[in-house]
Design an enzyme around this catalytic site. Structure first.
Site, PDB file in Angstrom:
ATOM      1  CE  LYS A 105     -17.599  14.238  14.225  1.00 47.98           C
ATOM      2  NZ  LYS A 105     -17.631  13.239  15.238  1.00 47.98           N
ATOM      3  CD  GLU A 130      -5.312  -2.137   2.191  1.00 47.89           C
ATOM      4  OE1 GLU A 130      -5.589  -1.555   1.111  1.00 47.89           O
ATOM      5  OE2 GLU A 130      -4.715  -1.583   3.126  1.00 47.89           O
ATOM      6  CB  THR A 144      -0.882   0.058   1.266  1.00 45.67           C
ATOM      7  OG1 THR A 144       0.002   0.064   2.388  1.00 45.67           O
ATOM      8  CG2 THR A 144      -1.801  -1.132   1.351  1.00 45.67           C
TER       9      THR A 144
HETATM   10  P1  AMP Z   1      -4.940   2.602  -2.600  1.00 47.37           P
HETATM   11  O1  AMP Z   1      -4.868   1.451  -1.674  1.00 47.37           O
HETATM   12  O2  AMP Z   1      -3.648   3.346  -2.750  1.00 47.37           O
HETATM   13  O3  AMP Z   1      -5.506   2.209  -3.919  1.00 47.37           O
HETATM   14  O4  AMP Z   1      -5.933   3.674  -1.968  1.00 47.37           O
HETATM   15  C1  AMP Z   1      -7.239   3.322  -1.629  1.00 47.37           C
HETATM   16  C2  AMP Z   1      -7.972   4.543  -1.140  1.00 47.37           C
HETATM   17  O5  AMP Z   1      -8.185   5.473  -2.213  1.00 47.37           O
HETATM   18  C3  AMP Z   1      -9.361   4.235  -0.649  1.00 47.37           C
HETATM   19  O6  AMP Z   1      -9.362   3.727   0.662  1.00 47.37           O
HETATM   20  C4  AMP Z   1     -10.018   5.613  -0.745  1.00 47.37           C
HETATM   21  O7  AMP Z   1      -9.666   6.442   0.344  1.00 47.37           O
HETATM   22  C5  AMP Z   1      -9.404   6.191  -2.004  1.00 47.37           C
HETATM   23  N1  AMP Z   1     -10.307   5.980  -3.147  1.00 47.37           N
HETATM   24  C6  AMP Z   1     -10.274   5.018  -4.071  1.00 47.37           C
HETATM   25  N2  AMP Z   1     -11.268   5.159  -4.976  1.00 47.37           N
HETATM   26  C7  AMP Z   1     -11.970   6.248  -4.600  1.00 47.37           C
HETATM   27  C8  AMP Z   1     -13.139   6.925  -5.095  1.00 47.37           C
HETATM   28  N3  AMP Z   1     -13.759   6.525  -6.204  1.00 47.37           N
HETATM   29  N4  AMP Z   1     -13.584   8.000  -4.425  1.00 47.37           N
HETATM   30  C9  AMP Z   1     -12.956   8.440  -3.301  1.00 47.37           C
HETATM   31  N5  AMP Z   1     -11.853   7.863  -2.791  1.00 47.37           N
HETATM   32  C10 AMP Z   1     -11.365   6.773  -3.418  1.00 47.37           C
END
Ligand code: AMP
Length: 538
Positions: free
Chosen positions: A440, A332, A187
């Site tokens: 918040k 994940e 990640t």
């Molecule tokens: P990663 O593991 O680097 O792919 O990041 C995943 C994170 O990206 C998710 O937990 C979200 O916070 C963000 N994310 C992915 N897709 C979206 C989406 N369509 N809208 C908003 N946030 C997203």
């Protein structure tokens, strides 16, 4: 129980390539190479080259289960590694080259990588970290011929094409348990060390089948698919498995990710579907407006990784008749968890109603279950109003991290995502924030995503980020940070919020900056932005 009489065949990623080589043998993988030229080869040729790669690993005595890393752009050699490494029982570790070299060295060591395959673009990273990576027995440059300078700087470096040429091109792809590891991806974690998510052959295969479904990427053998999303970021969201599975032509952009290069490649290769993060689409949209047309065959885009603003969805759908599929997921979850496709009854909605639904993160795909939960883990209702953290369960959702030394993150089998939002009775997720980026004000959640989306609809706004600003009276207030692409003042942007949001949730202030810091996968780094603006610890 009554025993079924079906054959049992393990789901292995090698089956995907052998299927493509057998049934779509003349379908092409077209790649823009690091050298700049366009390269073409068929699935049949790819299978033979992946076989050579697997034999090369045998010759180097790389054991089953050993990790083989890549530092590479989207290209045909990277596809060969996907199948040659995993297909022969080794584990493909796709490393994100945009990380800091020290972090790359940390990840390579943590994964215990035995081999690193790298594009020449990343030779400076490799020469810098090689001495810090004792587990790596071989460094292999993905090139036709080794540059002399690299040979001098990295003792024992191999040339990929010479290595492949020395092997036979037939291979008996081994059969083994579908639950063993096929790939590992760390990640991008902005807090603490990155964590390794380990995908199995089974999870990768099931995820790819799902990606191909009509309400997801809707893949068929008539499609030409261009994943802009990197193959080092969650396996290009499964596109490199799903495309050969469905018999699609695969078009790979290499390092040229600007709007003009992507437009040209899509046009030349009749790309029907492309997959990427919102920031990339901003570049493509600008190019489409410059050209006054879309790439001629482009019919669908799948967009995720960050919230896609509604204004972007409207530009694709209304200006260019491109079907926009907004999805959400994370490393994940392989990553596909939800996708915003409409149902039959949504045809009755007016345009605004349809666009609003398309701008949500979408509803769960079969194979992934969602749960909305409060801070204590208690379930919240799917009423479109209750805000909670989303947790996941499913065939391609991680159950833990590789050798993290930390307790298993799942609770009763549910993986918390750190994403906060609502879920409506149809299952459509509307994300409001990351839990760590939350704002918040006066005890109420303020959705930074909603605020950013409204700002992004202004034609003079190139990029917008909403962050928390400490406030004596309210605890926090939303602060809007904007990168301009044309002349505009704060008052004009703030006027866009009238009648669109509750008054208390509207930002009081806009700050203009030259750029917003982005992480290694193109996501906005809000903590860094808050630090840059002096808002942390204030
Ligand atoms: P990663 O593991 O680097 O792919 O990041 C995943 C994170 O990206 C998710 O937990 C979200 O916070 C963000 N994310 C992915 N897709 C979206 C989406 N369509 N809208 C908003 N946030 C997203």
């Amino acid at each position: 129980m009554f025993e079924a009489l079906m054959q049992r065949r393990e789901m292995l990623v090698s089956h995907i390539l052998t299927h493509a080589a057998t049934c779509h043998g003349d379908t092409e993988i077209v790649s823009r190479r690091v050298e700049g030229d366009i390269h073409r080869q068929t699935y049949a040729q790819t299978e033979r080259r992946a076989a050579r790669l697997a034999r090369g690993l045998d010759a180097m005595r790389i054991e089953r289960g050993d990790r083989v890393a890549t530092l590479a752009w989207n290209g045909y050699r990277h596809v060969e590694a996907y199948y040659g490494v995993s297909g022969s029982g080794r584990v493909l570790h796709t490393v994100n080259p945009r990380l800091h070299p020290d972090q790359i060295a940390w990840i390579v060591n943590h994964a215990g990588d035995r081999i690193v395959l790298f594009d020449l673009t990343f030779a400076p990273i490799v020469t810098r970290i090689a001495a810090q990576c004792p587990s790596v027995a071989h460094w292999i440059a993905l090139c036709d011929a080794l540059p002399d300078a690299l040979r001098d700087e990295l003792a024992g470096v191999h040339c990929y094409e010479e290595w492949l040429a020395a092997q036979r091109d037939d291979y008996a792809w081994p059969e083994f348990d579908e639950d063993v590891a096929a790939a590992i991806c760390y990640t991008s974690g902005t807090v603490g060390n990155p964590k390794g998510v380990v995908y199995s052959h089974r999870s990768s295969t099931l995820h790819a089948l799902n990606l191909a479904m009509p309400d997801c990427a809707c893949l068929s053998a008539s499609d030409s698919v261009l994943p802009v999303v990197p193959m080092f970021h969650v396996n290009a969201w499964g596109a490199v498995y799903a495309a050969p599975m469905a018999g699609c032509k695969l078009v790979l952009p290499g390092p040229a990710l600007d709007g003009a290069s992507l437009f040209g490649l899509m046009d030349a290769e009749d790309v029907t579907l492309s997959i990427s993060v919102p920031t990339i689409w901003l570049g493509l949209l600008t190019q489409m407006e410059r050209e006054g047309r879309k790439p001629r065959a482009l019919a669908r885009v799948v967009v995720g990784g960050a919230a896609a603003p509604e204004s972007m969805i409207r530009r694709f759908e209304q200006d260019w008749s491109v079907d926009f599929r907004h999805g959400w997921g994370m490393t994940e979850s392989s990553p596909l968890a939800t996708i915003a496709s409409l149902k039959a009854r949504h045809a009755q909605l007016d345009t605004d109603g349809r666009m609003r639904l398309k701008a949500t993160q979408g509803r769960p795909v079969f194979g992934v279950q969602l749960r909305l939960q409060d801070d204590d883990g208690a379930a919240l209702p799917w009423d479109g109003r209750s805000i909670g953290e989303i947790a996941l369960k499913g065939h391609w959702v991680a159950s833990g991290y590789f050798d993290s030394g930390k307790p298993n993150p799942t609770r009763d089998g549910w993986l918390p995502t750190g994403d906060l939002g609502t879920i409506d009775p149809d299952g459509y997720v509307h994300l409001v924030d990351r839990s760590k980026d939350v704002i918040k004000s006066g005890g109420e959640w303020v959705s930074s995503i909603d605020i950013e989306n409204i700002a992004m609809a202004h034609p003079a706004v190139a990029m917008a980020a909403c962050v928390a600003k400490p406030d004596e009276k309210w605890g926090e207030r939303p602060l809007l940070v904007v990168v301009r692409k044309g002349p505009v003042e704060a008052a004009e942007i703030l006027a866009c919020y009238t009648d669109k949001m509750a008054k208390w949730a509207i930002p009081d202030e806009v700050r203009f900056v030259d750029q917003i810091p982005l992480g290694a996968t193109g996501k906005m780094l809000k903590r860094k932005l808050r630090e840059d603006l002096g808002l942390v610890g204030a």
